[in-house]
Structures are given as C-alpha cells and as structure tokens.
Design an enzyme around this catalytic site. Structure first.
Site, PDB file in Angstrom:
ATOM      1  N   ARG A  16       0.805  -1.147  -0.102  1.00  0.00           N
ATOM      2  CA  ARG A  16       0.128   0.175  -0.058  1.00  0.00           C
ATOM      3  C   ARG A  16       0.744   1.210  -0.021  1.00  0.00           C
ATOM      4  O   ARG A  16       0.699   2.030  -0.859  1.00  0.00           O
ATOM      5  CB  ARG A  16      -0.939  -0.049   1.256  1.00  0.00           C
ATOM      6  CG  ARG A  16      -1.697  -1.080   1.067  1.00  0.00           C
ATOM      7  CD  ARG A  16      -2.894  -1.037   2.307  1.00  0.00           C
ATOM      8  NE  ARG A  16      -3.914  -1.988   2.216  1.00  0.00           N
ATOM      9  CZ  ARG A  16      -4.649  -2.490   3.464  1.00  0.00           C
ATOM     10  NH1 ARG A  16      -4.352  -2.105   4.775  1.00  0.00           N
ATOM     11  NH2 ARG A  16      -5.633  -3.476   3.223  1.00  0.00           N
ATOM     12  N   ARG A  89      20.342  -8.342   8.491  1.00  0.00           N
ATOM     13  CA  ARG A  89      19.781  -9.549   8.600  1.00  0.00           C
ATOM     14  C   ARG A  89      20.825 -10.529   9.092  1.00  0.00           C
ATOM     15  O   ARG A  89      20.179 -11.591   9.764  1.00  0.00           O
ATOM     16  CB  ARG A  89      18.939 -10.039   7.421  1.00  0.00           C
ATOM     17  CG  ARG A  89      19.886 -10.371   6.156  1.00  0.00           C
ATOM     18  CD  ARG A  89      19.237 -10.533   4.918  1.00  0.00           C
ATOM     19  NE  ARG A  89      20.113 -11.404   4.356  1.00  0.00           N
ATOM     20  CZ  ARG A  89      21.089 -10.996   3.236  1.00  0.00           C
ATOM     21  NH1 ARG A  89      21.446  -9.885   3.658  1.00  0.00           N
ATOM     22  NH2 ARG A  89      21.957 -11.794   2.364  1.00  0.00           N
TER      23      ARG A  89
END
Length: 118
Positions: A16, A89
C-alpha cells in the site's frame, strides 16, 4: 502462526505504501526487502515447526520451548533487520540457523534415546 501473520501484514502495508499491486514482487527497494524477508521466514517455518515438535516430544518440552522462543525472537529480528537494510539481517540469520541446528541435535538425541535404548 502469529509471526507469519505479522510478516504478511507488513508486506500488505508495504504494498500500500509503495503502490505495488499483487502479483508484482518488484518495485521500491524497501518493499522488495520486506517481501523477501516474509518469504524467507515462511520458507523456514515448516522446518522449524517439525523440529520443534520432534524435539519437544522425544527430548524435552521445556528445552524445546526455550529454543523455539529464541528462534522466533531471532526471526523477528531478522525480519526487522532485513526490512530496514539487507546487511542488518545477517546476525539474526546466523542465530536462527544455529537454533535450528540445536533443535536438530535435540530431536536426534531424543529419537536415538527413544528407539535405541530400552
């Protein structure tokens, strides 16, 4: 399952935010990192659940539960780090991989004890 739902919701929010409609998987780099982090976590979830289940049944429920909670925390940190920057990460990735190997060891020890020793 709540973690997987959280990760999926983060992908929806990123879609979105950057106006990327399904089935597209490319676009803004932040969206791509969020999408890959969610996919990576989803790919490892069946392995994690299987190992957790076997280690809990055949080794010890408490030890398996602690390893499981640590794994989930490491995966959350992995997701958050990957969504922010790809290099962030690595630490949580290594921690979660190490915890999977610990669960493999616990599961194997439990299975061997159960089936080989009376």
């Amino acid at each position: 399952v709540l973690f997987l739902a959280y990760f999926a919701m983060q992908v929806i929010y990123a879609r979105r935010k950057y106006k990327i409609s399904p089935p597209e998987t490319t676009g803004h780099p932040e969206f791509e990192r969020t999408f890959r982090a969610q996919a990576n976590c989803s790919e490892y979830f069946p392995i994690f659940i299987s190992l957790l289940w076997v280690a809990g049944i055949f080794f010890h429920q408490g030890v398996a539960a602690v390893c499981g909670l640590l794994y989930l925390y490491a995966r959350l940190r992995y997701f958050q780090g990957y969504a922010g920057a790809a290099q962030a990460r690595l630490g949580p990735l290594y921690a979660s991989a190490w915890l999977l190997w610990v669960l493999v060891g616990l599961a194997l020890a439990g299975l061997l004890a159960h089936f080989l020793w009376p």
